[in-house]
Design a protein around this motif. Structure first.
Motif, short mmCIF file in Angstrom:
data_model
loop_
_atom_site.label_atom_id
_atom_site.label_comp_id
_atom_site.label_asym_id
_atom_site.label_seq_id
_atom_site.Cartn_x
_atom_site.Cartn_y
_atom_site.Cartn_z
N UNK A 1 1.21 -28.79 56.28
CA UNK A 1 1.97 -27.80 55.51
C UNK A 1 1.23 -27.42 54.23
N UNK A 2 0.61 -28.40 53.58
CA UNK A 2 -0.16 -28.11 52.37
C UNK A 2 -1.28 -27.12 52.67
N UNK A 3 -1.99 -27.33 53.77
CA UNK A 3 -3.10 -26.45 54.12
C UNK A 3 -2.60 -25.03 54.41
N UNK A 4 -1.51 -24.92 55.14
CA UNK A 4 -0.95 -23.61 55.48
C UNK A 4 -0.56 -22.85 54.22
N UNK A 5 0.18 -23.50 53.33
CA UNK A 5 0.65 -22.81 52.13
C UNK A 5 -0.48 -22.55 51.13
N UNK A 6 -1.49 -23.39 51.13
CA UNK A 6 -2.65 -23.12 50.28
C UNK A 6 -3.34 -21.84 50.72
N UNK A 7 -3.56 -21.69 52.02
CA UNK A 7 -4.18 -20.47 52.54
C UNK A 7 -3.30 -19.25 52.32
N UNK A 8 -2.01 -19.41 52.57
CA UNK A 8 -1.09 -18.28 52.45
C UNK A 8 -0.96 -17.81 51.00
N UNK A 9 -0.80 -18.75 50.07
CA UNK A 9 -0.65 -18.37 48.67
C UNK A 9 -1.94 -17.78 48.11
N UNK A 10 -3.07 -18.34 48.49
CA UNK A 10 -4.35 -17.81 48.01
C UNK A 10 -4.56 -16.37 48.46
N UNK A 11 -4.11 -16.04 49.67
CA UNK A 11 -4.27 -14.67 50.16
C UNK A 11 -3.46 -13.67 49.36
N UNK A 12 -2.49 -14.16 48.59
CA UNK A 12 -1.63 -13.28 47.80
C UNK A 12 -2.06 -13.18 46.34
N UNK A 13 -2.71 -14.22 45.81
CA UNK A 13 -2.99 -14.26 44.37
C UNK A 13 -4.46 -14.04 44.04
N UNK A 14 -5.31 -13.91 45.03
CA UNK A 14 -6.74 -13.80 44.73
C UNK A 14 -7.09 -12.50 44.01
N UNK A 15 -6.22 -11.50 44.10
CA UNK A 15 -6.43 -10.26 43.34
C UNK A 15 -5.10 -9.52 43.22
N UNK A 16 -4.95 -8.67 42.20
CA UNK A 16 -3.72 -7.87 42.09
C UNK A 16 -3.50 -6.98 43.31
N UNK A 17 -4.59 -6.50 43.90
CA UNK A 17 -4.46 -5.64 45.08
C UNK A 17 -3.85 -6.41 46.25
N UNK A 18 -4.20 -7.69 46.38
CA UNK A 18 -3.64 -8.49 47.47
C UNK A 18 -2.15 -8.72 47.26
N UNK A 19 -1.74 -8.92 46.01
CA UNK A 19 -0.31 -9.10 45.75
C UNK A 19 0.46 -7.82 46.04
N UNK A 20 -0.13 -6.66 45.67
CA UNK A 20 0.52 -5.38 45.97
C UNK A 20 0.58 -5.15 47.48
N UNK A 21 -0.49 -5.55 48.18
CA UNK A 21 -0.50 -5.38 49.63
C UNK A 21 0.58 -6.23 50.28
N UNK A 22 0.80 -7.43 49.75
CA UNK A 22 1.87 -8.27 50.29
C UNK A 22 3.23 -7.64 50.06
N UNK A 23 3.44 -7.11 48.86
CA UNK A 23 4.71 -6.44 48.56
C UNK A 23 4.91 -5.25 49.50
N UNK A 24 3.85 -4.48 49.72
CA UNK A 24 3.95 -3.33 50.62
C UNK A 24 4.28 -3.77 52.05
#
Length: 199
Positions: free
Chosen positions: A12-35
């Motif tokens: 579970x740690x590995x899954x959430x580490x990958x998932x959260x990193x994909x959202x916070x690595x840039x502002x564009x990624x966070x906006x893409x997740x919201x979209x």
């Protein structure tokens, strides 16, 4: 049973580490997740950004929480049970919400797409429901094993093997889309709304 708990927490740690990193690595990624949340039924437009921020923050919290749970479980501290129970309860609630969203998107044929850790965006489908269901089952199993096991220190070698096994199983889940496409390639589909970064 402690080794089982540790392995499941590591996955579970590995899954959430990958998932959260994909959202916070840039502002564009966070906006893409919201979209990616916009096509979901029952989610008003005004709540898209707050929900995206809540999911991202919760996942980051779970990275810290599962990591700490692994430490106290390996050390055999009495806090292993309450800490593990709290972290796994939050994990269950988050995964239940995300899985419900995926099921609704698939059922209503929204055309939403999800990279879901894979190399290329994929239309949300039952494979993603299956993956989230597996994660839910792992969370429940971890909760049961944490509850029924009396905390005691684990030998380092055994703990490392459990963590490695957990990370290996998580890697398979994280790369599920790539594996499916490798063995069961599907025809190209028309582009749809982007739905990236959701486990």
């Amino acid at each position: 049973m402690s080794y089982v708990s540790l392995g499941l927490l590591a996955a579970l740690w590995w899954v959430f580490t990958n998932s959260s990193w994909s959202k916070i690595r840039s502002p564009a990624d966070q906006r893409a997740f919201a979209d990616s949340l916009r096509p979901l039924p029952l989610l008003p437009a005004r709540l898209v950004s707050p929900v995206a921020l809540l999911v991202t923050t919760t996942e980051l919290g779970l990275v810290l929480g599962t990591g700490w749970s692994m430490v106290v479980l390996t050390a055999g501290w009495p806090a292993a049970r309450p800490v593990g129970a709290l972290v796994l309860a939050v994990t269950f609630l988050l995964l239940t919400g995300l899985t419900t969203g995926v099921i609704l998107a698939v059922h209503h044929e929204t055309g939403a797409r999800c990279a879901c850790f894979g190399a290329t965006p994929q239309p949300l489908g039952w494979r993603h429901v299956t993956r989230n269901t597996i994660l839910l089952a792992m969370t429940i199993a971890a909760g049961v094993t944490v509850a029924v096991t009396r905390p005691h220190p684990l030998p380092l070698a055994g703990a490392l093997i459990s963590v490695a096994a957990g990370w290996t199983s998580a890697l398979i889940l994280v790369r599920l889309d790539d594996l499916v496409d490798l063995f069961l390639p599907t025809p190209a589909t028309r582009p749809g709304p982007s739905t990236r970064h959701r486990p």
